[in-house]
Scaffold this motif. Structure first.
Motif, mmCIF file in Angstrom:
data_model
loop_
_atom_site.group_PDB
_atom_site.id
_atom_site.type_symbol
_atom_site.label_atom_id
_atom_site.label_comp_id
_atom_site.label_asym_id
_atom_site.label_seq_id
_atom_site.Cartn_x
_atom_site.Cartn_y
_atom_site.Cartn_z
ATOM 1 N N GLN A 11 0.860 -1.189 0.000
ATOM 2 C CA GLN A 11 0.000 0.000 0.000
ATOM 3 C C GLN A 11 0.892 1.234 0.000
ATOM 4 O OE1 GLN A 11 -3.315 0.450 -0.037
ATOM 5 N NE2 GLN A 11 -3.829 -1.716 -0.054
ATOM 6 N N PRO A 12 0.387 2.349 -0.506
ATOM 7 C CA PRO A 12 1.182 3.584 -0.451
ATOM 8 C C PRO A 12 1.476 3.969 0.994
ATOM 9 C CG PRO A 12 -0.769 3.866 -1.841
ATOM 10 C CD PRO A 12 -0.895 2.545 -1.162
ATOM 11 N N ARG A 13 2.673 4.435 1.262
ATOM 12 C CA ARG A 13 3.075 4.844 2.616
ATOM 13 C C ARG A 13 2.113 5.899 3.148
ATOM 14 N NH1 ARG A 13 7.392 4.976 6.178
ATOM 15 N NH2 ARG A 13 7.735 6.964 7.192
ATOM 16 N N GLY A 14 1.712 5.713 4.396
ATOM 17 C CA GLY A 14 0.864 6.690 5.059
ATOM 18 C C GLY A 14 -0.620 6.498 4.840
ATOM 19 N N LYS A 15 -1.023 5.508 4.047
ATOM 20 C CA LYS A 15 -2.449 5.256 3.834
ATOM 21 C C LYS A 15 -3.046 4.700 5.124
ATOM 22 C CE LYS A 15 -5.810 2.865 1.028
ATOM 23 N NZ LYS A 15 -6.055 1.944 -0.064
ATOM 24 N N SER A 79 2.728 -2.684 10.727
ATOM 25 C CA SER A 79 1.889 -2.493 9.545
ATOM 26 C C SER A 79 2.514 -1.455 8.633
ATOM 27 C CB SER A 79 0.490 -2.031 9.969
ATOM 28 O OG SER A 79 -0.319 -1.784 8.833
ATOM 29 N N SER A 80 2.276 -1.609 7.343
ATOM 30 C CA SER A 80 2.699 -0.582 6.394
ATOM 31 C C SER A 80 1.676 0.547 6.340
ATOM 32 C CB SER A 80 2.887 -1.180 5.000
ATOM 33 O OG SER A 80 1.658 -1.666 4.490
ATOM 34 N N MET A 81 0.478 0.280 6.827
ATOM 35 C CA MET A 81 -0.580 1.288 6.848
ATOM 36 C C MET A 81 -0.612 1.967 8.214
ATOM 37 S SD MET A 81 -3.538 -0.797 4.795
ATOM 38 C CE MET A 81 -4.469 0.670 4.344
ATOM 39 N N LEU A 82 -1.409 3.014 8.337
ATOM 40 C CA LEU A 82 -1.658 3.652 9.621
ATOM 41 C C LEU A 82 -2.892 2.970 10.194
ATOM 42 C CD1 LEU A 82 -1.081 7.359 8.584
ATOM 43 C CD2 LEU A 82 0.571 5.711 9.494
ATOM 44 N N ILE A 83 -2.756 2.364 11.376
ATOM 45 C CA ILE A 83 -3.823 1.506 11.893
ATOM 46 C C ILE A 83 -4.319 1.960 13.259
ATOM 47 C CG2 ILE A 83 -3.104 -0.507 10.552
ATOM 48 C CD1 ILE A 83 -1.669 -1.549 13.074
ATOM 49 N N ASP A 84 -5.574 1.654 13.529
ATOM 50 C CA ASP A 84 -6.143 1.906 14.849
ATOM 51 C C ASP A 84 -6.720 0.630 15.450
ATOM 52 O OD1 ASP A 84 -8.553 1.499 13.532
ATOM 53 O OD2 ASP A 84 -9.397 3.450 14.011
ATOM 54 N N CYS A 85 -6.408 -0.508 14.826
ATOM 55 C CA CYS A 85 -6.945 -1.787 15.255
ATOM 56 C C CYS A 85 -5.913 -2.868 14.936
ATOM 57 C CB CYS A 85 -8.250 -2.051 14.495
ATOM 58 S SG CYS A 85 -9.167 -3.493 15.027
ATOM 59 N N VAL A 86 -5.678 -3.790 15.864
ATOM 60 C CA VAL A 86 -4.749 -4.893 15.614
ATOM 61 C C VAL A 86 -5.462 -6.219 15.842
ATOM 62 C CG1 VAL A 86 -2.643 -3.614 16.178
ATOM 63 C CG2 VAL A 86 -3.837 -4.877 17.980
ATOM 64 N N GLU A 87 -4.960 -7.238 15.195
ATOM 65 C CA GLU A 87 -5.474 -8.584 15.404
ATOM 66 C C GLU A 87 -4.664 -9.245 16.515
ATOM 67 O OE1 GLU A 87 -6.974 -11.303 12.156
ATOM 68 O OE2 GLU A 87 -5.016 -12.197 12.609
ATOM 69 N N LEU A 88 -5.352 -9.847 17.465
ATOM 70 C CA LEU A 88 -4.716 -10.545 18.582
ATOM 71 C C LEU A 88 -5.164 -11.993 18.580
ATOM 72 C CD1 LEU A 88 -5.498 -7.892 21.342
ATOM 73 C CD2 LEU A 88 -3.277 -8.266 20.256
ATOM 74 N N THR A 89 -4.242 -12.888 18.889
ATOM 75 C CA THR A 89 -4.620 -14.285 19.055
ATOM 76 C C THR A 89 -5.229 -14.476 20.440
ATOM 77 O OG1 THR A 89 -2.529 -14.997 20.032
ATOM 78 C CG2 THR A 89 -2.664 -15.001 17.596
ATOM 79 N N GLU A 111 7.660 1.464 5.730
ATOM 80 C CA GLU A 111 7.837 1.508 4.282
ATOM 81 C C GLU A 111 8.528 0.236 3.828
ATOM 82 O OE1 GLU A 111 9.573 4.472 0.840
ATOM 83 O OE2 GLU A 111 9.443 5.151 2.916
ATOM 84 N N ALA A 112 7.981 -0.396 2.804
ATOM 85 C CA ALA A 112 8.564 -1.634 2.278
ATOM 86 C C ALA A 112 8.751 -1.497 0.778
ATOM 87 C CB ALA A 112 7.658 -2.815 2.583
ATOM 88 N N SER A 113 9.866 -2.022 0.297
ATOM 89 C CA SER A 113 10.130 -2.031 -1.143
ATOM 90 C C SER A 113 10.793 -3.351 -1.513
ATOM 91 C CB SER A 113 11.018 -0.847 -1.539
ATOM 92 O OG SER A 113 12.255 -0.926 -0.861
ATOM 93 N N ARG A 114 10.536 -3.782 -2.732
ATOM 94 C CA ARG A 114 11.094 -5.038 -3.219
ATOM 95 C C ARG A 114 12.192 -4.738 -4.229
ATOM 96 N NH1 ARG A 114 8.655 -10.159 -3.267
ATOM 97 N NH2 ARG A 114 6.620 -9.225 -2.945
ATOM 98 N N ASP A 115 13.377 -5.319 -4.014
ATOM 99 C CA ASP A 115 14.485 -5.209 -4.963
ATOM 100 C C ASP A 115 14.091 -6.007 -6.210
ATOM 101 O OD1 ASP A 115 16.937 -6.140 -6.364
ATOM 102 O OD2 ASP A 115 17.931 -4.967 -4.804
#
Length: 155
Positions: A11-15, A79-89, A111-115
């Motif tokens: 996803q785009p950074r900061g989404k 997360s690569s996104m901006l989040i207000d909720c996480v998944e917990l086991t 931020e993630a990028s693939r070579d």
């Protein structure tokens, strides 16, 4: 509202993820890179505050570290996104509910990028938030999955 994870692969950074929705990385290499980046940020935080003897664990919680003579357990979410909720086991919820000295660390906006030539994924950046002495609040938890024992006979 549909109860579906938001796919965050590249996803785009900061989404921002939609409020109250969890995200899930489908690409296993990307998921590992984001998780490792979040752990690196958490370990750096603990080192800065004098944490010693960090141990990466992965089950029930992600890190154990000694801070001022107290063993702290840390659940780390990235997360690569901006989040207000996480998944917990269920194990993460149980552990956070029954133990003192548990911290929840969220590193989002990674931020993630693939070579293109090697396929290697590089993860960097991110903003850290920490909830010290975290206990999951029952009213903040939403059941998303159930296990059901099958009847002995079927029609």
């Amino acid at each position: 509202m549909e109860d579906v994870d938001i796919v965050e692969d590249f996803q785009p950074r900061g989404k921002s993820a939609p409020s109250g929705r969890t995200t899930r990385v489908q690409d296993p290499k990307l998921r590992v890179a984001i998780e490792h980046r979040a752990l690196d940020v958490a370990l750096d935080y603990y080192r800065r505050i004098g944490g010693r003897d960090p141990k990466e664990l992965g089950k029930a919680y992600d890190l154990a570290v000694n801070v001022d003579g107290v063993e702290r357990h840390c659940e780390v979410k990235g997360s690569s996104m901006l989040i207000d909720c996480v998944e917990l086991t269920i194990n993460e919820v149980a552990h956070g509910s029954r133990r003192d000295n548990v911290d929840l660390i969220v590193v989002d906006g990674i931020e993630a990028s693939r070579d293109r030539s090697t396929g290697e994924i590089l993860a960097s950046g991110g903003s850290m938030r920490i909830w010290t002495n975290w206990t999951p609040e029952k009213e903040a938890l939403t059941a998303r999955r159930f296990s059901s024992t099958l009847p002995l006979s079927c029609d």
